[in-house]
Design a protein around this motif. Structure first.
Motif, PDB file in Angstrom:
ATOM      1  N   ARG A   1     -11.308   1.248  -2.536  1.00  0.00           N
ATOM      2  CA  ARG A   1     -11.357   2.502  -1.770  1.00  0.00           C
ATOM      3  C   ARG A   1     -11.961   2.273  -0.383  1.00  0.00           C
ATOM      4  O   ARG A   1     -11.462   2.799   0.624  1.00  0.00           O
ATOM      5  N   ILE A   2     -13.026   1.487  -0.308  1.00  0.00           N
ATOM      6  CA  ILE A   2     -13.665   1.199   0.983  1.00  0.00           C
ATOM      7  C   ILE A   2     -12.688   0.472   1.898  1.00  0.00           C
ATOM      8  O   ILE A   2     -12.541   0.823   3.072  1.00  0.00           O
ATOM      9  N   VAL A   3     -12.003  -0.540   1.377  1.00  0.00           N
ATOM     10  CA  VAL A   3     -11.039  -1.310   2.173  1.00  0.00           C
ATOM     11  C   VAL A   3      -9.920  -0.394   2.675  1.00  0.00           C
ATOM     12  O   VAL A   3      -9.541  -0.444   3.846  1.00  0.00           O
ATOM     13  N   SER A   4      -9.431   0.469   1.825  1.00  0.00           N
ATOM     14  CA  SER A   4      -8.374   1.404   2.218  1.00  0.00           C
ATOM     15  C   SER A   4      -8.851   2.334   3.331  1.00  0.00           C
ATOM     16  O   SER A   4      -8.154   2.530   4.338  1.00  0.00           O
ATOM     17  N   ASP A   5     -10.026   2.905   3.171  1.00  0.00           N
ATOM     18  CA  ASP A   5     -10.564   3.828   4.170  1.00  0.00           C
ATOM     19  C   ASP A   5     -10.840   3.134   5.500  1.00  0.00           C
ATOM     20  O   ASP A   5     -10.520   3.668   6.572  1.00  0.00           O
ATOM     21  N   VAL A   6     -11.431   1.936   5.452  1.00  0.00           N
ATOM     22  CA  VAL A   6     -11.791   1.235   6.690  1.00  0.00           C
ATOM     23  C   VAL A   6     -10.538   0.822   7.462  1.00  0.00           C
ATOM     24  O   VAL A   6     -10.483   0.988   8.684  1.00  0.00           O
ATOM     25  N   THR A   7      -9.535   0.297   6.780  1.00  0.00           N
ATOM     26  CA  THR A   7      -8.316  -0.109   7.493  1.00  0.00           C
ATOM     27  C   THR A   7      -7.599   1.114   8.064  1.00  0.00           C
ATOM     28  O   THR A   7      -7.111   1.068   9.194  1.00  0.00           O
ATOM     29  N   ARG A   8      -7.573   2.205   7.329  1.00  0.00           N
ATOM     30  CA  ARG A   8      -6.946   3.435   7.842  1.00  0.00           C
ATOM     31  C   ARG A   8      -7.716   3.968   9.043  1.00  0.00           C
ATOM     32  O   ARG A   8      -7.126   4.303  10.081  1.00  0.00           O
ATOM     33  N   ASP A   9      -9.034   4.020   8.923  1.00  0.00           N
ATOM     34  CA  ASP A   9      -9.854   4.522  10.025  1.00  0.00           C
ATOM     35  C   ASP A   9      -9.807   3.589  11.232  1.00  0.00           C
ATOM     36  O   ASP A   9     -10.068   4.010  12.357  1.00  0.00           O
ATOM     37  N   GLY A  10      -9.466   2.323  11.003  1.00  0.00           N
ATOM     38  CA  GLY A  10      -9.355   1.345  12.084  1.00  0.00           C
ATOM     39  C   GLY A  10      -8.009   1.388  12.793  1.00  0.00           C
ATOM     40  O   GLY A  10      -7.756   0.583  13.686  1.00  0.00           O
ATOM     41  N   GLY A  11      -7.127   2.299  12.385  1.00  0.00           N
ATOM     42  CA  GLY A  11      -5.856   2.462  13.073  1.00  0.00           C
ATOM     43  C   GLY A  11      -4.683   1.727  12.426  1.00  0.00           C
ATOM     44  O   GLY A  11      -3.602   1.650  12.999  1.00  0.00           O
ATOM     45  N   PHE A  12      -4.872   1.218  11.226  1.00  0.00           N
ATOM     46  CA  PHE A  12      -3.809   0.522  10.505  1.00  0.00           C
ATOM     47  C   PHE A  12      -3.411   1.340   9.294  1.00  0.00           C
ATOM     48  O   PHE A  12      -4.162   2.220   8.867  1.00  0.00           O
ATOM     49  N   PRO A  13      -2.255   1.037   8.712  1.00  0.00           N
ATOM     50  CA  PRO A  13      -1.940   1.696   7.439  1.00  0.00           C
ATOM     51  C   PRO A  13      -3.011   1.316   6.406  1.00  0.00           C
ATOM     52  O   PRO A  13      -3.515   0.188   6.423  1.00  0.00           O
ATOM     53  N   PRO A  14      -3.378   2.232   5.517  1.00  0.00           N
ATOM     54  CA  PRO A  14      -4.416   1.915   4.531  1.00  0.00           C
ATOM     55  C   PRO A  14      -3.999   0.720   3.676  1.00  0.00           C
ATOM     56  O   PRO A  14      -2.876   0.667   3.188  1.00  0.00           O
ATOM     57  N   LEU A  15      -4.885  -0.228   3.514  1.00  0.00           N
ATOM     58  CA  LEU A  15      -4.620  -1.408   2.703  1.00  0.00           C
ATOM     59  C   LEU A  15      -5.111  -1.142   1.294  1.00  0.00           C
ATOM     60  O   LEU A  15      -6.304  -0.970   1.063  1.00  0.00           O
ATOM     61  N   ASN A  16      -4.183  -1.070   0.350  1.00  0.00           N
ATOM     62  CA  ASN A  16      -4.524  -0.865  -1.055  1.00  0.00           C
ATOM     63  C   ASN A  16      -4.483  -2.225  -1.734  1.00  0.00           C
ATOM     64  O   ASN A  16      -3.410  -2.738  -2.043  1.00  0.00           O
ATOM     65  N   LEU A  17      -5.652  -2.821  -1.940  1.00  0.00           N
ATOM     66  CA  LEU A  17      -5.733  -4.163  -2.519  1.00  0.00           C
ATOM     67  C   LEU A  17      -5.108  -4.209  -3.904  1.00  0.00           C
ATOM     68  O   LEU A  17      -5.293  -3.290  -4.712  1.00  0.00           O
ATOM     69  N   ASP A  18      -4.388  -5.289  -4.181  1.00  0.00           N
ATOM     70  CA  ASP A  18      -3.917  -5.533  -5.539  1.00  0.00           C
ATOM     71  C   ASP A  18      -5.125  -5.782  -6.423  1.00  0.00           C
ATOM     72  O   ASP A  18      -6.155  -6.284  -5.962  1.00  0.00           O
ATOM     73  N   THR A  19      -4.982  -5.476  -7.696  1.00  0.00           N
ATOM     74  CA  THR A  19      -6.069  -5.715  -8.635  1.00  0.00           C
ATOM     75  C   THR A  19      -6.388  -7.200  -8.679  1.00  0.00           C
ATOM     76  O   THR A  19      -5.494  -8.039  -8.729  1.00  0.00           O
ATOM     77  N   VAL A  20      -7.652  -7.525  -8.649  1.00  0.00           N
ATOM     78  CA  VAL A  20      -8.101  -8.916  -8.707  1.00  0.00           C
ATOM     79  C   VAL A  20      -8.300  -9.301 -10.170  1.00  0.00           C
ATOM     80  O   VAL A  20      -8.950  -8.563 -10.925  1.00  0.00           O
TER      81      VAL A  20
END
Length: 174
Positions: free
Chosen positions: A130-149
């Motif tokens: 969720r943090i990665v998705s929010d930060v990339t979206r707020d940074g001007g990129f499409p939200p990055l939804n990480l694959d499950t590790v």
């Protein structure tokens, strides 16, 4: 032997077999220890035209015992880089160190290390995603939804890497 009330001889008292304690984990706290997001596109004044991002995700784990009984701190570290597929120019870099404090009981000592580096990060991962998705979206990129590790595969891979490194190191002479 004396009879009990139903005419049967009393049975000798037996101790119940020691049953292994069921593992129990409780997340006591979770937190961002360190985070950095560098938007190279914005810094260089580039436009998003003709950009085909290529992602690289590196994950590392760390765990340590805390002074309190049955408490452990587990840290997941993510380094996510995005570069343009065409010219390999960097687009962004996100580094996130996310930790959790866990109360763990009922895990045998020989299984504690894998438990801490597999099960605990698995509990933290949805929050990291969720943090990665929010930060990339707020940074001007499409939200990055990480694959499950797959933390089990990651753990096994690290064990294999360490075993190989031990084989290649010369043994000290006594």
């Amino acid at each position: 032997m004396a009879e009990n009330g139903n005419g049967a001889a009393p049975q000798p008292e037996t101790q119940p077999a020691a049953t292994p304690q069921t593992p129990r984990m409780q997340v006591l706290a979770q937190f961002i220890r360190d985070m950095s997001f560098e938007n190279v596109v914005a810094q260089k004044g580039l436009t998003n035209a003709e950009v085909q991002p290529e992602m690289s995700v590196q994950v590392s784990l760390d765990a340590r015992k805390r002074p309190a009984e049955n408490q452990y701190e587990v840290t997941t570290k993510f380094k996510i880089t995005s570069a343009n597929r065409a010219d390999k120019a960097p687009l962004f870099l996100l580094e996130l160190e996310y930790g959790g404090i866990f109360h763990v009981e009922g895990v045998p000592d020989e299984q504690m290390h894998p438990y801490l580096l597999i099960e605990c990060p698995r509990m933290l991962f949805p929050f990291v995603r969720r943090i990665v998705s929010d930060v990339t979206r707020d940074g001007g990129f499409p939200p990055l939804n990480l694959d499950t590790v797959d933390f089990l595969a990651l753990y096994r891979s690290e064990l294999a890497r360490r075993a190989e490194a031990q084989k290649t190191q010369p043994q000290a002479l006594i």
